[in-house]
Design an enzyme around this catalytic site. Structure first.
Site, short mmCIF file in Angstrom:
data_model
loop_
_atom_site.label_atom_id
_atom_site.label_comp_id
_atom_site.label_asym_id
_atom_site.label_seq_id
_atom_site.Cartn_x
_atom_site.Cartn_y
_atom_site.Cartn_z
CG HIS A 161 -6.68 2.18 76.60
ND1 HIS A 161 -6.78 2.27 74.90
CD2 HIS A 161 -8.19 2.13 76.52
CE1 HIS A 161 -7.50 2.02 73.98
NE2 HIS A 161 -8.96 2.63 75.37
CD GLU B 286 -11.29 6.76 72.09
OE1 GLU B 286 -12.07 5.78 72.38
OE2 GLU B 286 -11.19 7.30 73.20
CG HIS C 196 -12.05 -0.91 69.62
ND1 HIS C 196 -13.17 -2.12 69.68
CD2 HIS C 196 -12.29 -0.58 71.43
CE1 HIS C 196 -13.98 -2.01 71.42
NE2 HIS C 196 -12.79 -1.30 72.28
CG ASN C 197 -6.00 -0.91 67.00
OD1 ASN C 197 -6.55 -0.08 66.10
ND2 ASN C 197 -5.12 0.16 67.00
CD GLN D 180 -14.19 -3.13 75.24
OE1 GLN D 180 -13.85 -4.11 74.04
NE2 GLN D 180 -13.94 -2.47 75.94
CG ASP E 182 -19.05 5.88 76.61
OD1 ASP E 182 -19.36 4.45 76.88
OD2 ASP E 182 -17.59 5.71 76.11
CB SER F 286 -20.80 -4.60 80.09
OG SER F 286 -20.69 -5.66 80.39
N GLY G 68 -8.36 13.01 70.86
CA GLY G 68 -7.92 12.02 70.15
C GLY G 68 -7.88 10.77 71.08
CB SER H 224 -3.63 2.85 69.42
OG SER H 224 -3.45 1.43 69.76
#
Length: 734
Positions: free
Chosen positions: A47, A92, A94-95, A239, A267, A312, A535, A538
């Site tokens: 990742h 992005e 978040h699978n 999260q 970030d 977090s 990009g 995943s």
């Protein structure tokens, strides 16, 4: 050097290979301690490091005339849209979190991608998403879909950025392993872009935003393994988001950006403090001393490794000019947010993490990051047998079903074709009042750039069935369709971001799809002059039944000089002529019609020619710029029938057309051959003249009519009745 058995066991439990542990020891010249193993485990996860993909990613076109930062150089891509304005964008995945806890998994995906935009000093102006779910009939699919859509809607609506477009696709390969790809687009003065770079020895390092908690610990590692029945045990890796906190963070960050005191900012996404400190340091060729006991935490008993690995949400790392600390403190105090100095920039590239005065981890930043000391693997790949089986497909062996009216009505109710209004009605598409598509839709989203005539045109596309059929061709189609949507909306394609969703890269037949997809993407992006700005990869989107359809999602941005010149997809007036621009062929391969009405699986990709596609799009650009079109809509999923209905539904106009007798009728209506666009016009002579000049095939198929859909003099139904079938198909089952 003898490696203690306990160290080996810990490394393996953290997801590190034995060979990677050996490499770590050789780099450090000693046995790593537990905290250092934790750091390497997240930073060398797929990742964060792209260790299984970077070799092929480097083959993609990465530069172009409109680029304002080099691809991969910053948190997101930036392209020039003119008048000193930069468009910042990224997509992005978040699978894995969404597969376990769909609401928070999807919500935090939205929050994370927006932070990538405003860390660069840009204000987000719109959001998009690309969603994949399993068989629509399954209760679990509906549960996942409910959670994902509500998560996206709740976070985005509260944050105050409109969700303007997207796509949703259903297939059994995604059973239990949904794909949730989130994209954000923002605007920034091109001279005010903030870099994610640490520099200036002695400059203070601040953590700003929310407290650090135990949610999200190990999220990067969690996203780098297959989904299984035991994945629920990894729930703490998901999260938890707070969109109201993110809104405060956005405003505080952009206010701080205007003061000029920011040296660098990033970030805290995957791998949290570990990732941001190491990547910012390596990029600036510096080190950092970080005092973990100064980090504001939610729980009193947090250990150093938990603070290092926590993901977090709503947190950033900011390097500020020394002596200007009070400027940052005052701004974040005004917005009631944490702003705590947790370290400073040092010379020499060494990261040192302290806990109550004691060094608990010490690693050179370069050794941790992509492009530095992180390992790079060349994976084996081989052509799957299934790919060869698809080549034997013969359309002539499939009998024509002459129940065209019945089939057409069923097509409108297939989940991949039917209206997704049950989804998009949960999103606020009007906040900010700059979305021009709410009442007058185009193929792509067209968003006004405030205080200018300009518009940002953006699209997200991938038909993963095509990619499964032929990854090289299917990915070229994904790029082409994204460009086609922008062109049909009156825009100029500029650049691409991608979200590459595949199965386990250690399986040669799975990895082959990835390699071929990258090759196809590169070829198409070079043709359209749309460089890939960055990009997300995943991998490990796989469950006990096997990998998901290979899904290289393409996010594309374009520009339109004057928002008033945008083109829309709805028919405008009775009597307007209807044309197909582009080559007509008798093809049904990989169509919704064969896959989901006739239950045929082993098919090649649909007809496609990159050169014909490009030339057709250039022709459409010329037609729109010549002001001779009333509407323009691409032919994609569901073929001509779907396009005709979608153009009719906008303003409740019907159509009367005649089929091409040289093409079998089911292919004429439902075939998904690429490189075609449906247009309506009052100026037939000009349309035909321009197409002839551009040497692009065209065919007049009929006229816009009131109320009914008529094909070959057969009434397929009233438009309002067809629209009811289309609108209610998903909603009635949810």
């Amino acid at each position: 050097m003898t490696i203690p058995a306990e160290t080996k066991q810990t490394a393996n439990q953290l997801g590190l290979l034995d060979s990677e542990l050996d490499l770590i020891i050789s780099k450090l010249g000693r046995i790593p301690n537990f905290n250092e193993l934790c750091i390497f485990s997240v930073m060398w996860s797929e990742h964060c490091s792209y260790k299984n993909s970077i070799k092929w990613l480097k083959t993609l076109p990465r530069d172009g005339k409109n680029m304002l930062v080099k691809a991969g150089e910053e948190n997101a891509g930036v392209v020039n849209i003119g008048d000193n304005i930069g468009c910042v964008f990224k997509i992005e995945s978040h699978n894995h979190p969404s597969a376990i806890e769909p609401y928070q998994g999807a919500a935090t995906g939205v929050g994370g991608i927006h932070r990538d935009i405003f860390t660069m000093g840009a204000r987000p102006i719109c959001a998009l998403n690309s969603l994949r779910f399993g068989s629509f009939e399954l209760d679990k699919t509906k549960w996942l879909m409910n959670g994902v859509v509500k998560g996206i809607g709740d976070y985005g609506n509260c944050f105050g950025v409109p969700t303007v477009t997207g796509e949703t696709f259903f297939d059994k390969s995604y059973n239990g392993n949904p794909l949730v790809n989130a994209m954000s687009v923002g605007i920034v003065d091109k001279d005010a872009i903030i870099s994610a770079t640490a520099k200036g020895i002695g400059n203070p390092v601040f953590i700003v935003g929310s407290d650090t908690g135990k949610d999200g610990i190990g999220g990067a590692s969690f996203a780098s393994k297959d989904i299984s029945e035991d994945s629920a045990a990894d729930l703490p890796a998901v999260q938890v988001g707070d969109p109201f906190q993110e809104k405060l963070l956005l405003e505080a960050t952009l206010e701080l950006a205007q003061t000029g005191v920011i040296v660098g900012m990033q970030d805290m996404g995957a791998a949290g403090i570990t990732c941001s400190t190491s990547e910012m340091s390596e990029k600036g060729g510096v080190g950092m001393d970080i005092f973990l006991d100064k980090v504001p935490t939610r729980q009193n008993d947090m250990k150093p490794f938990e603070i290092l690995l926590s993901e977090s949400q709503e947190r950033m790392l900011v390097v500020v000019e020394k002596g200007k600390e009070q400027v940052a403190l005052d701004i974040f105090d005004k917005w009631d947010l944490n702003c705590v100095q947790i370290g400073h920039v040092t010379e020499g590239g060494l990261l040192r993490y302290f806990w109550h005065g004691e060094i608990i981890a010490e690693i050179p930043a370069w050794e941790l990051v992509l492009g530095g000391g992180a390992p790079v693997y060349e994976r084996e790949f081989k052509t799957p047998k299934e790919f060869e089986e698809r080549a034997s497909f013969d359309l002539n062996k499939i009998e024509i079903d002459t129940n065209f009216v019945s089939n057409a009505k069923q097509m409108l109710q297939l989940p991949n074709i039917a209206s997704k209004k049950w989804i998009y009605r949960q999103y606020d598409s009007m906040v900010g009042v700059n979305n021009t598509n709410t009442n007058n839709p185009s193929d792509a989203a067209v968003v006004r750039v405030f205080d200018t005539k300009k518009g940002v045109v953006t699209s997200v596309d991938c038909n993963s069935r095509y990619v499964a059929a032929n990854p090289f061709v299917g990915t070229m189609i994904a790029v082409s369709e994204a460009a086609r949507n922008i062109v049909c909306s009156g825009g100029e394609p500029l650049a691409v971001t991608n979200c590459l969703n595949f199965g386990n890269p250690n399986l040669p037949e799975v990895y082959w799809y990835f390699v071929e997809a990258i090759k196809g993407m590169g070829e198409a992006c070079r043709k359209f002059e749309t460089p890939v700005t960055g990009g997300n990869v995943s991998f490990y989107n796989q469950n006990e039944e096997g990998p998901v359809f290979p899904t290289p999602t393409i996010g594309m941005v374009g520009r339109i000089a004057d928002i008033h010149n945008k083109m829309t997809l709805g028919f405008k007036a009775e009597g307007d002529a209807i044309y197909i621009i582009g080559k007509q062929v008798s093809d049904l391969a990989s169509s919704e019609y064969l896959a989901n009405l006739k239950n045929i699986e082993k098919m090649p990709a649909p007809y496609f020619s990159l050169e014909e596609e490009f030339q057709m799009q250039q022709t459409v650009i010329s037609l729109i710029q010549s002001n001779v079109l009333e509407s323009c809509h691409d032919l994609a999923d569901g073929g001509l029938w779907s396009a005709l209905c979608e153009s009719s539904f906008v303003n409740q106009f019907g159509f009367e057309i005649a089929s091409n007798k040289e093409i079998r009728k089911d292919a004429f209506l439902f075939g998904e051959a690429q490189g075609r666009v449906l247009v309506s016009t009052k100026d037939e002579k000009s349309v035909e003249s321009i197409c002839n000049q551009m040497q692009v095939p065209f065919e007049k198929i009929g006229m816009v009519k009131a109320d009914a859909a008529v094909i070959d003099q057969e009434n397929f139904g009233r438009i309002q009745d067809l629209k009811a079938l289309y609108d209610d198909a998903i909603e009635s089952k949810m």
